[in-house]
Enzyme design. Structure first.
Site, PDB file in Angstrom:
ATOM      1  N   CYS A   2      11.418  36.170 -55.380  1.00 51.98           N
ATOM      2  CA  CYS A   2      11.367  35.748 -56.768  1.00 51.98           C
ATOM      3  C   CYS A   2      11.029  36.968 -57.611  1.00 51.98           C
ATOM      4  O   CYS A   2      10.686  38.027 -57.079  1.00 51.98           O
ATOM      5  CB  CYS A   2      10.271  34.709 -56.969  1.00 51.98           C
ATOM      6  SG  CYS A   2      10.388  33.328 -55.826  1.00 51.98           S
ATOM      7  N   ARG A  27      16.703  38.647 -58.506  1.00 55.80           N
ATOM      8  CA  ARG A  27      15.775  38.402 -57.405  1.00 55.80           C
ATOM      9  C   ARG A  27      15.704  36.923 -57.015  1.00 55.80           C
ATOM     10  O   ARG A  27      15.115  36.570 -55.993  1.00 55.80           O
ATOM     11  CB  ARG A  27      14.374  38.883 -57.803  1.00 55.80           C
ATOM     12  CG  ARG A  27      14.304  40.358 -58.126  1.00 55.80           C
ATOM     13  CD  ARG A  27      12.901  40.747 -58.540  1.00 55.80           C
ATOM     14  NE  ARG A  27      11.968  40.536 -57.461  1.00 55.80           N
ATOM     15  CZ  ARG A  27      11.710  41.419 -56.498  1.00 55.80           C
ATOM     16  NH1 ARG A  27      12.316  42.573 -56.493  1.00 55.80           N
ATOM     17  NH2 ARG A  27      10.841  41.137 -55.545  1.00 55.80           N
ATOM     18  N   TRP A  74      13.517  31.957 -56.372  1.00 57.54           N
ATOM     19  CA  TRP A  74      14.439  31.708 -55.257  1.00 57.54           C
ATOM     20  C   TRP A  74      13.650  30.837 -54.296  1.00 57.54           C
ATOM     21  O   TRP A  74      12.684  31.279 -53.684  1.00 57.54           O
ATOM     22  CB  TRP A  74      14.847  33.027 -54.606  1.00 57.54           C
ATOM     23  CG  TRP A  74      15.845  32.875 -53.514  1.00 57.54           C
ATOM     24  CD1 TRP A  74      17.158  32.542 -53.658  1.00 57.54           C
ATOM     25  CD2 TRP A  74      15.630  33.053 -52.112  1.00 57.54           C
ATOM     26  NE1 TRP A  74      17.768  32.505 -52.431  1.00 57.54           N
ATOM     27  CE2 TRP A  74      16.860  32.810 -51.459  1.00 57.54           C
ATOM     28  CE3 TRP A  74      14.530  33.388 -51.339  1.00 57.54           C
ATOM     29  CZ2 TRP A  74      17.010  32.900 -50.090  1.00 57.54           C
ATOM     30  CZ3 TRP A  74      14.682  33.476 -49.964  1.00 57.54           C
ATOM     31  CH2 TRP A  74      15.910  33.234 -49.365  1.00 57.54           C
ATOM     32  N   ASN A 100       5.359  35.416 -56.058  1.00 58.64           N
ATOM     33  CA  ASN A 100       6.547  35.814 -55.297  1.00 58.64           C
ATOM     34  C   ASN A 100       6.089  36.021 -53.865  1.00 58.64           C
ATOM     35  O   ASN A 100       5.280  36.911 -53.609  1.00 58.64           O
ATOM     36  CB  ASN A 100       7.108  37.118 -55.884  1.00 58.64           C
ATOM     37  CG  ASN A 100       8.144  37.769 -54.970  1.00 58.64           C
ATOM     38  OD1 ASN A 100       8.839  37.077 -54.232  1.00 58.64           O
ATOM     39  ND2 ASN A 100       8.235  39.085 -55.028  1.00 58.64           N
ATOM     40  N   GLY A 101       6.592  35.200 -52.943  1.00 59.45           N
ATOM     41  CA  GLY A 101       6.177  35.358 -51.550  1.00 59.45           C
ATOM     42  C   GLY A 101       6.011  34.010 -50.889  1.00 59.45           C
ATOM     43  O   GLY A 101       6.525  32.990 -51.381  1.00 59.45           O
ATOM     44  N   GLU A 488      31.810  44.667 -42.785  1.00 56.97           N
ATOM     45  CA  GLU A 488      31.308  44.743 -44.156  1.00 56.97           C
ATOM     46  C   GLU A 488      32.295  44.098 -45.133  1.00 56.97           C
ATOM     47  O   GLU A 488      31.890  43.383 -46.055  1.00 56.97           O
ATOM     48  CB  GLU A 488      31.025  46.210 -44.515  1.00 56.97           C
ATOM     49  CG  GLU A 488      30.593  46.491 -45.933  1.00 56.97           C
ATOM     50  CD  GLU A 488      29.345  45.729 -46.383  1.00 56.97           C
ATOM     51  OE1 GLU A 488      28.651  45.114 -45.556  1.00 56.97           O
ATOM     52  OE2 GLU A 488      29.086  45.731 -47.602  1.00 56.97           O
ATOM     53  N   LYS A 492      31.383  40.922 -47.559  1.00 50.47           N
ATOM     54  CA  LYS A 492      31.543  40.939 -49.022  1.00 50.47           C
ATOM     55  C   LYS A 492      32.322  39.719 -49.485  1.00 50.47           C
ATOM     56  O   LYS A 492      31.963  39.075 -50.461  1.00 50.47           O
ATOM     57  CB  LYS A 492      32.284  42.206 -49.491  1.00 50.47           C
ATOM     58  CG  LYS A 492      31.531  43.496 -49.468  1.00 50.47           C
ATOM     59  CD  LYS A 492      30.504  43.673 -50.563  1.00 50.47           C
ATOM     60  CE  LYS A 492      29.161  43.166 -50.149  1.00 50.47           C
ATOM     61  NZ  LYS A 492      28.342  43.988 -49.308  1.00 50.47           N
ATOM     62  N   GLU A 495      30.208  36.372 -49.056  1.00 48.83           N
ATOM     63  CA  GLU A 495      29.013  36.123 -49.870  1.00 48.83           C
ATOM     64  C   GLU A 495      29.307  35.874 -51.330  1.00 48.83           C
ATOM     65  O   GLU A 495      28.567  35.167 -51.987  1.00 48.83           O
ATOM     66  CB  GLU A 495      27.957  37.221 -49.686  1.00 48.83           C
ATOM     67  CG  GLU A 495      28.286  38.547 -50.284  1.00 48.83           C
ATOM     68  CD  GLU A 495      27.159  39.550 -50.112  1.00 48.83           C
ATOM     69  OE1 GLU A 495      25.987  39.172 -50.152  1.00 48.83           O
ATOM     70  OE2 GLU A 495      27.473  40.746 -49.945  1.00 48.83           O
ATOM     71  N   HIS A 511      41.347  38.581 -27.270  1.00 51.61           N
ATOM     72  CA  HIS A 511      40.376  37.875 -26.422  1.00 51.61           C
ATOM     73  C   HIS A 511      39.921  36.562 -27.055  1.00 51.61           C
ATOM     74  O   HIS A 511      38.890  36.028 -26.691  1.00 51.61           O
ATOM     75  CB  HIS A 511      39.182  38.787 -26.128  1.00 51.61           C
ATOM     76  CG  HIS A 511      39.577  40.022 -25.383  1.00 51.61           C
ATOM     77  ND1 HIS A 511      39.927  40.013 -24.056  1.00 51.61           N
ATOM     78  CD2 HIS A 511      39.727  41.298 -25.804  1.00 51.61           C
ATOM     79  CE1 HIS A 511      40.260  41.234 -23.674  1.00 51.61           C
ATOM     80  NE2 HIS A 511      40.144  42.032 -24.719  1.00 51.61           N
ATOM     81  N   LYS A 610      18.744  38.926 -54.015  1.00 55.08           N
ATOM     82  CA  LYS A 610      19.056  40.328 -53.785  1.00 55.08           C
ATOM     83  C   LYS A 610      18.393  40.863 -52.525  1.00 55.08           C
ATOM     84  O   LYS A 610      18.990  41.598 -51.770  1.00 55.08           O
ATOM     85  CB  LYS A 610      18.646  41.153 -55.008  1.00 55.08           C
ATOM     86  CG  LYS A 610      18.957  42.643 -54.891  1.00 55.08           C
ATOM     87  CD  LYS A 610      20.444  42.903 -54.845  1.00 55.08           C
ATOM     88  CE  LYS A 610      20.765  44.361 -54.619  1.00 55.08           C
ATOM     89  NZ  LYS A 610      22.125  44.532 -54.052  1.00 55.08           N
TER      90      LYS A 610
HETATM   91  O1  M6R Z   1      17.671  45.449 -49.264  1.00 56.28           O
HETATM   92  P1  M6R Z   1      18.269  45.466 -47.909  1.00 56.28           P
HETATM   93  O2  M6R Z   1      19.306  46.533 -47.738  1.00 56.28           O
HETATM   94  O3  M6R Z   1      17.269  45.504 -46.799  1.00 56.28           O
HETATM   95  O4  M6R Z   1      19.038  44.077 -47.786  1.00 56.28           O
HETATM   96  C1  M6R Z   1      19.659  43.700 -46.598  1.00 56.28           C
HETATM   97  C2  M6R Z   1      20.581  42.529 -46.822  1.00 56.28           C
HETATM   98  O5  M6R Z   1      19.869  41.423 -47.285  1.00 56.28           O
HETATM   99  C3  M6R Z   1      21.680  42.871 -47.821  1.00 56.28           C
HETATM  100  O6  M6R Z   1      22.416  43.979 -47.423  1.00 56.28           O
HETATM  101  C4  M6R Z   1      22.624  41.678 -47.989  1.00 56.28           C
HETATM  102  O7  M6R Z   1      23.333  41.444 -46.801  1.00 56.28           O
HETATM  103  C5  M6R Z   1      23.571  41.916 -49.160  1.00 56.28           C
HETATM  104  N1  M6R Z   1      23.645  40.751 -49.980  1.00 56.28           N
HETATM  105  C6  M6R Z   1      24.947  42.245 -48.733  1.00 56.28           C
HETATM  106  O8  M6R Z   1      25.799  42.458 -49.804  1.00 56.28           O
END
Ligand code: M6R
Length: 618
Positions: A2, A27, A74, A100-101, A488, A492, A495, A511, A610
Site C-alpha cells: 500500500c 503501490r 492493495w 502498509n504491511g 518475459e 508482460k 499481466e 515435448h 508494483k
Molecule cells: O521490485 P521487484 O523487481 O522485486 O519486483 C519483482 C516482481 O514483482 C516484478 O518484476 C513483477 O513481476 C512485475 N509486475 C513484472 O512486470
C-alpha cells in the site's frame, strides 16, 4: 503493498495528501482514504476504488487543516470495500492509523482485544493495531508515542504506519519494520511517505527511517527518532534526494508504461554512466571492485529474484557463465527461502529487485546472509530495504518506474548484469583484451540501438496488436539468451492484457506444447542470428506445419525465418549477449498495445501491485 502519505506543517494538508496518493497509487489501488485534523476532530473519508473516487467524495475536507495522513490500498486482509479501507479508527475514535504491511499475529491479538471488550468493524489486521494502541494508551496512561511503541513490541509482521491522536493537532507518530518510509523535511514542515514522490516539489531534503525505528514528528520541534525495541535514541543524516519531479510524471505519454518503454535509451545510458568508460577501456564498479576477491573466488553465484527481475537473473546466468565462467544458479526467491538451500560461505548471492522491497527477495537475502554468503543487491530504488542490508551492490539508475509492468528496470538490470559479467571475465582472465574491448564498445552503443528499435518497430507492433488483440492464448519461444526473453514477453502480455501466455524454450515445443498449436494460436518466436538460429527456424517450421500464426522477432535483414513467419519484427544486429535487451523492446510494445486496444488499465492491472512487500494475499 500500500502507499501512505502524511503532512504536518503550515500548508493545507488535503491537496498534498490527495496528490501524494495519486503518485503512490501504483503501490495499490483497490481503495483509498484520508484523514485531516479539523478544529472539532478528525475529518475522515475512505472508499473502495481509486484515489479519483476518494477525491470526489472528500473535497469538502479541503479546508485549512495542516495535518493529515492518507492511504492507498492493495488488499491483504479483507476484501476491498469502504469499511476495510484505511485510515482505521480506534474504538474510542481518538486514534487514527494508516498502515502498509501485514500484522501476522493479528488474529491472536484480536481475540485478546475482543475479550477486553473491543469491537471490530473491518476484517483488517490494521484495525487490530489501532485498537491495541488505544488499549495500551488507556491501560498504562501513556502518550501516543509510548502507546505506539508498546503496541509494536507486541506485533509480529511488517509495517510502515502513521498514527494521529484526536487530542493532539501537532503530532504524527510513524514507525517502520519491513515496509519503506521516508520523511521529508521542509521549512517548519514535515512530509511522510512510502516513497519520496508525494513531496518532491516541496522538498528534496529527506531521510529514510530504518527497520525497527519509530519517529515522533511534532510541529516546530526536532523529530524524535527511537528504536522500537528499547527506546534508544537514534539520529539520521538528512540527505538530498536526486529524483526530479518530471521523472515521476507522465510527460505527455498516455501511460507510465509507454513513457518508461520510451525512456530506455536514456535509462540504459544512465545505468552505464560513470561505469562504462570505453575510452579508458575500463568498467568501473566499486561494488564489484572493492569485493573482487569475493566474486573471483566464489564457488558459485546464486541469483534470487521474482517476476521480471527473475527473468533478468536468468539472462544474467548466461552472461556470467559465458563471459566469466563462474557457475551461476538462479532461483525464485519465494522458493529459495523456504527450501532449506545449501549455501556456503564462498557463495555470492545476488538479489535483483527493481523496488528493493519484494518480501520474498528480501527474506531470501537475509537467509543467505545468515548462512554466511556475501550478499549483493541490484536495485533500482535508492535506499530500499534490500539496498540497505546487502554487503555491496549496484543501483540500476533507471529512474522511478511507476507502471506496474516492469520495462526500463528490466533492461537496466540486464545492463548491470552485462557490466558485471564483462568485468569479472576480464579480471579472471576469461576475456581477452580484444574481446573485452569489443564487448564494451558494443554495450556502449546499445542505447542507440534501443532507440532505433523503438523507432523501427512501433508501427509494425501496433499493426500486429490489432490482429491478435482477441487471442485467448499466446506462446513465446526462444533459445539460449532469448529463452528468458520469451518468459518475459509472456509475463508482460499476461499481466497487462489478461491474455494467457506461456514462455517456452523453443526446442521444448515438441515435448508437449506443440499439441496446443492450431490456426488460432499466435506464437512469438524470438530468433536473432545466434548459434541456434537454424534450430529455431526448424522449430518455426514445425509450428507452421500445424498452422500456428508466427510473429518472428529477428535481426535486420533476416531472410530465412522471415519467409516462414506471418509477421516479422526486425531488431538491430548485436552480439547474442545483448540481444535480450533489444528483443525486450518490441515485446513490451506488443503487450502494451494489445492491452490498450482491449481497454485494460495498463499502469494498474487488476490484482497486482508494483511490488509485493507482503507474503499473504487475499
Ligand atoms: O521490485 P521487484 O523487481 O522485486 O519486483 C519483482 C516482481 O514483482 C516484478 O518484476 C513483477 O513481476 C512485475 N509486475 C513484472 O512486470
Amino acid at each position: 503493498m500500500c502507499g501512505i502519505v502524511g503532512y504536518l506543517g503550515n500548508r493545507k494538508a488535503y491537496p498534498i495528501i490527495i496528490n501524494g496518493l495519486k503518485r503512490l497509487e501504483y503501490r495499490g489501488y483497490d481503495s483509498a482514504g484520508l484523514v485531516v485534523m479539523e478544529d472539532d476532530g478528525f475529518g475522515l473519508v475512505k472508499t473502495k476504488g481509486k484515489v479519483s473516487e476518494l477525491e470526489e467524495k472528500s473535497k469538502f475536507l479541503n479546508n485549512g487543516s495542516t495535518l493529515g495522513v492518507g492511504h492507498t490500498r492493495w488488499a491483504t486482509h479483507g476484501e476491498p470495500n469502504d469499511v476495510n479501507s484505511h485510515p482505521h479508527l480506534s474504538n474510542d475514535e481518538q486514534i487514527v492509523l494508516v498502515h502498509n504491511g501485514i500484522i501476522e499475529n493479528y488474529d491472536s491479538l484480536k481475540t485478546e482485544l475482543i475479550q477486553k471488550g473491543f469491537v471490530f468493524h473491518s476484517e483488517t489486521d490494521t484495525e487490530v493495531l489501532v485498537n491495541l494502541i488505544q488499549y495500551f494508551k488507556d491501560k498504562e496512561n501513556l502518550n501516543l508515542t509510548e502507546a505506539v511503541r508498546y503496541s509494536l513490541n507486541e506485533v509480529v509482521g511488517a509495517y510502515a504506519i502513521a498514527v494521529m491522536d484526536k487530542n493532539d493537532p501537532d503530532e504524527i507518530v510513524v514507525a517502520r519494520l519491513g515496509s519503506p518510509l521516508v520523511i521529508g523535511i521542509g521549512d517548519n514542515e514535515f512530509f511522510i511517505a512510502s516513497d519520496a514522490s508525494p513531496f518532491l516539489e516541496f522538498t528534496k531534503e529527506a531521510f529514510y527511517l530504518d527497520d525497527g525505528e519509530m519517529a515522533t514528528i511534532r510541529r516546530d520541534k526536532d523529530i524524535d527518532i527511537r528504536k522500537i525495541k528499547d527506546n534508544l535514541k537514534v539520529t539520521h543524516t538528512v540527505q538530498e534526494l536526486k529524483i526530479n519531479l518530471e521523472e515521476i510524471e507522465k510527460s505527455g505519454y498516455e501511460h507510465f508504461m509507454l513513457k518508461e518503454i520510451y525512456e530506455q535509451p536514456k535509462s540504459i545510458r544512465d545505468t552505464m554512466r560513470g561505469r562504462l568508460l570505453v575510452d579508458e577501456g575500463i568498467i568501473k564498479m566499486a561494488g564489484i571492485w572493492d569485493y573482487q576477491e569475493k566474486f573471483l573466488n566464489a564457488k558459485r553465484i546464486i541469483i534470487v529474484a521474482c517476476g521480471t527481475s527473475y527473468h533478468a537473473g536468468l539472462i544474467g546466468e548466461y552472461l556470467i557463465e559465458d563471459l566469466a565462467r563462474i557457475p551461476v544458479e538462479v532461483e525464485y526467491a519465494s522458493e529459495f527461502r523456504y527450501r532449506n538451500p545449501i549455501i556456503n560461505r564462498k557463495d555470492v548471492v545476488i538479489a535483483i529487485s527493481q523496488s528493493g522491497e519484494t518480501a520474498d527477495t528480501l527474506a531470501a537475502l537475509k537467509l543467505a546472509r545468515e548462512k554466511g554468503a556475501f550478499i549483493y543487491g541490484i536495485n533500482n530504488v535508492v535506499g530500499s530495504s534490500i539496498a540497505r542490508i546487502t554487503d555491496a551492490g549496484s543501483y540500476t539508475h533507471a529512474g522511478p518506474e511507476i507502471g506496474v509492468a516492469s520495462t526500463k528496470a528490466f533492461t537496466a538490470q540486464l545492463t548491470i548484469l552485462s557490466l558485471i559479467a564483462i568485468k569479472l571475465g576480464k579480471h579472471n582472465g576469461n576475456l581477452s583484451k580484444e574481446r573485452f574491448n569489443s564487448l564494451i564498445s558494443e554495450l556502449d552503443n546499445i542505447p542507440e540501438l534501443v532507440q532505433k528499435t523503438l523507432e523501427n518497430t512501433a508501427e509494425k507492433v501496433i499493426e500486429i496488436s490489432e490482429k491478435y488483440k482477441n487471442a485467448t492464448n499466446a506462446l513465446y519461444l526462444g533459445r539460449g539468451y532469448n529463452f528468458p526473453s520469451a518468459l518475459e514477453g509472456a509475463l508482460k502480455l499476461k499481466e497487462i492484457s489478461y491474455i494467457h501466455a506461456e514462455g517456452y524454450p523453443a526446442a521444448e515445443m515438441k515435448h508437449g506444447p506443440i499439441a496446443l498449436i492450431d490456426e488460432n494460436m499466435p506464437v512469438v518466436i524470438i530468433a536473432p542470428r545466434t548459434g541456434y538460429y537454424e534450430k529455431v527456424v526448424s522449430n518455426a517450421m514445425e509450428i507452421k506445419a500445424r498452422k500456428g500464426q508466427i510473429i518472428a522477432v529477428v535481426n535486420t535483414g533476416d531472410t530465412e525465418l522471415s519467409k516462414i513467419a506471418d509477421h516479422v519484427i526486425e531488431i538491430p544486429n548485436s552480439s547474442e549477449e545483448f540481444s535480450p535487451i533489444l528483443a525486450a523492446i518490441p515485446l513490451q510494445l506488443l503487450s502494451y498495445y494489445i492491452a490498450v486496444k482491449l481497454g485494460r488499465n495498463v499502469d494498474q492491472p487488476r490484482n497486482l501491485a508494483k511490488s509485493v512487500t507482503e507474503e499473504k494475499k487475499i
